[in-house]
Motif scaffolding. Sequence first.
Motif, mmCIF file in Angstrom:
data_model
loop_
_atom_site.group_PDB
_atom_site.id
_atom_site.type_symbol
_atom_site.label_atom_id
_atom_site.label_comp_id
_atom_site.label_asym_id
_atom_site.label_seq_id
_atom_site.Cartn_x
_atom_site.Cartn_y
_atom_site.Cartn_z
ATOM 1 N N PHE A 133 43.929 43.621 44.382
ATOM 2 C CA PHE A 133 43.581 43.001 43.099
ATOM 3 C C PHE A 133 42.754 43.949 42.243
ATOM 4 N N LYS A 134 41.850 44.668 42.882
ATOM 5 C CA LYS A 134 40.987 45.591 42.152
ATOM 6 C C LYS A 134 41.794 46.709 41.502
ATOM 7 N N GLU A 135 42.752 47.267 42.231
ATOM 8 C CA GLU A 135 43.598 48.336 41.674
ATOM 9 C C GLU A 135 44.479 47.815 40.549
ATOM 10 N N ALA A 136 45.035 46.639 40.739
ATOM 11 C CA ALA A 136 45.884 46.051 39.695
ATOM 12 C C ALA A 136 45.073 45.779 38.435
ATOM 13 N N LEU A 137 43.847 45.288 38.610
ATOM 14 C CA LEU A 137 42.990 45.038 37.455
ATOM 15 C C LEU A 137 42.578 46.337 36.785
ATOM 16 N N ARG A 138 42.320 47.364 37.585
ATOM 17 C CA ARG A 138 41.940 48.661 37.022
ATOM 18 C C ARG A 138 43.092 49.239 36.185
ATOM 19 N N ARG A 139 44.325 49.096 36.666
ATOM 20 C CA ARG A 139 45.477 49.639 35.943
ATOM 21 C C ARG A 139 45.813 48.833 34.692
ATOM 22 N N ASN A 140 45.590 47.534 34.737
ATOM 23 C CA ASN A 140 46.002 46.660 33.636
ATOM 24 C C ASN A 140 44.830 46.071 32.871
ATOM 25 N N ARG A 141 43.696 46.726 32.916
ATOM 26 C CA ARG A 141 42.487 46.211 32.277
ATOM 27 C C ARG A 141 42.671 46.031 30.775
ATOM 28 N N GLN A 142 43.213 47.021 30.108
ATOM 29 C CA GLN A 142 43.391 46.955 28.661
ATOM 30 C C GLN A 142 44.329 45.814 28.259
ATOM 31 N N ALA A 143 45.411 45.653 28.995
ATOM 32 C CA ALA A 143 46.362 44.583 28.680
ATOM 33 C C ALA A 143 45.713 43.215 28.890
ATOM 34 N N PHE A 144 44.941 43.065 29.954
ATOM 35 C CA PHE A 144 44.267 41.807 30.230
ATOM 36 C C PHE A 144 43.272 41.466 29.126
ATOM 37 N N LEU A 145 42.499 42.444 28.695
ATOM 38 C CA LEU A 145 41.530 42.207 27.625
ATOM 39 C C LEU A 145 42.220 41.934 26.292
ATOM 40 N N ALA A 146 43.348 42.587 26.051
ATOM 41 C CA ALA A 146 44.092 42.334 24.815
ATOM 42 C C ALA A 146 44.619 40.905 24.779
ATOM 43 N N VAL A 147 45.080 40.406 25.911
ATOM 44 C CA VAL A 147 45.552 39.021 25.969
ATOM 45 C C VAL A 147 44.397 38.058 25.741
ATOM 46 N N LEU A 148 43.224 38.387 26.264
ATOM 47 C CA LEU A 148 42.062 37.525 26.040
ATOM 48 C C LEU A 148 41.634 37.492 24.578
#
Length: 75
Positions: free
Chosen positions: A7-22
């Motif tokens: 989960f940590k690696e997936a979040l690290r790779r997709n952090r920008q996309a996750f924040l953009a969706v938020l």
Amino acid sequence: MEEKLTFKEALRRNRQAFLAVLLLPVFGMAISIPLIIMRAPRNLAVSLSLISILLVQYVVFFLYIKRRIDSFLSS
């Protein structure tokens, strides 16, 4: 074969996309303000004050989530 991501690696790779969706609701609220002003309803002050309060609350929530993600990824 693909390796399984934690989960940590997936979040690290997709952090920008996750924040953009938020941030999508913030963009929606920001776009709604000029549209409401153009319509000029009778209760303009109430509408704009409610949207402004919600906008500030959501931005504070976003900054809190961002800080939590950063601290989670740094640990």
